[in-house]
Design a protein around this motif. Structure first.
Motif: not given
Length: 93
Positions: A1-23
């Motif tokens: 999964v490749v995403l582009s993000a344009n932020t105005k300040s430091p932030t946390v990007l959430l991906l609404n997908d199941k967490y797995d340590a393999g990522w």
């Protein structure tokens, strides 16, 4: 999964997908720490403002596969051993 993000300040990007340590995740080509957010989704910290390229890749853990294969092989060997023991006893009788 490749995403582009344009932020105005430091932030946390959430991906609404199941967490797995393999990522595994990279931010702008550099390895980043994969975080768990809201107990079940993936997240990554974007430490600076600006444009970012975020890439998530999945590497399946091979340990589970090796354990399953080992169990199948051992089970097959045990069944083969039992079969030949019973066959041998029947031949001797």
């Amino acid at each position: 999964v490749v995403l582009s993000a344009n932020t105005k300040s430091p932030t946390v990007l959430l991906l609404n997908d199941k967490y797995d340590a393999g990522w595994k995740v990279t931010v702008d080509g550099q390895p980043a720490k994969l975080m768990r957010a809201n107990y079940i989704v993936r997240a990554v910290h974007l430490p600076t403002a600006g444009d970012h390229k975020v890439e998530f890749t999945f590497e399946a853990p091979l340990l589970r596969l090796y354990i399953s294969l080992s169990g199948a092989v051992l089970g097959s060997l045990l069944l083969g051993y039992i079969y030949f023991i019973k066959r041998r006893k029947a031949a001797l009788s």
